[in-house]
Motif scaffolding. Structure first.
Motif, short mmCIF file in Angstrom:
data_model
loop_
_atom_site.label_atom_id
_atom_site.label_comp_id
_atom_site.label_asym_id
_atom_site.label_seq_id
_atom_site.Cartn_x
_atom_site.Cartn_y
_atom_site.Cartn_z
N VAL A 31 0.84 -1.20 0.00
CA VAL A 31 0.00 0.00 0.00
C VAL A 31 0.88 1.25 0.00
O VAL A 31 0.64 2.18 -0.77
CB VAL A 31 -0.98 0.00 1.19
N GLU A 32 1.90 1.26 0.84
CA GLU A 32 2.79 2.43 0.87
C GLU A 32 3.48 2.62 -0.48
O GLU A 32 3.55 3.75 -0.99
CB GLU A 32 3.84 2.29 1.96
N ARG A 33 3.96 1.54 -1.10
CA ARG A 33 4.58 1.65 -2.43
C ARG A 33 3.59 2.20 -3.46
O ARG A 33 3.94 3.02 -4.29
CB ARG A 33 5.09 0.28 -2.90
N ARG A 34 2.34 1.73 -3.38
CA ARG A 34 1.33 2.20 -4.34
C ARG A 34 1.05 3.69 -4.15
O ARG A 34 0.95 4.44 -5.12
CB ARG A 34 0.05 1.37 -4.20
N ILE A 35 0.91 4.12 -2.90
CA ILE A 35 0.66 5.54 -2.64
C ILE A 35 1.83 6.37 -3.18
O ILE A 35 1.63 7.36 -3.90
CB ILE A 35 0.45 5.80 -1.13
N ARG A 36 3.04 5.95 -2.87
CA ARG A 36 4.22 6.69 -3.34
C ARG A 36 4.34 6.64 -4.86
O ARG A 36 4.76 7.62 -5.50
CB ARG A 36 5.48 6.19 -2.66
N GLY A 37 3.93 5.53 -5.46
CA GLY A 37 3.96 5.42 -6.92
C GLY A 37 2.98 6.36 -7.59
O GLY A 37 3.29 6.98 -8.61
#
Length: 96
Positions: A31-37
């Motif tokens: 989820v954190e990677r997706r938000i940052r992406g």
């Protein structure tokens, strides 16, 4: 374009990651990677997300399979991340 986070947005992201780590540790990093992406995408194409119907000058980007939205403004030299919001909460752009 440069990305600037408000204190509120940084706090939102920290709380999201902390809560997910405590309750759903297997998906918290994704989820954190997706938000940052999505934020990285916004930095390259700042006008790509829809405009908020309730807040002038604010755009709203969904992050896809996870129930979060990113609220931001575009300035002359930066994308300002205002808030990262879970869909189960009262919509941020409808709050007073």
């Amino acid at each position: 374009m440069k990305v600037v986070y408000t204190e509120g947005a940084l706090s939102d992201l920290e709380h999201i990651v902390d809560w997910l780590t405590a309750h759903y540790p297997a998906i918290a990093p994704a989820v954190e990677r997706r938000i940052r992406g999505v934020i990285a995408h916004i930095a390259h194409w700042p006008e790509s997300a829809r405009r908020s119907a309730k807040r002038a000058g604010v755009r709203v980007a969904s992050i896809g399979r996870y129930p979060y939205k990113i609220f931001y403004r575009v300035t002359d030299d930066a994308v300002v991340i205002l808030h990262i919001h879970h869909a189960a909460q009262q919509p941020w752009d409808e709050q007073p």
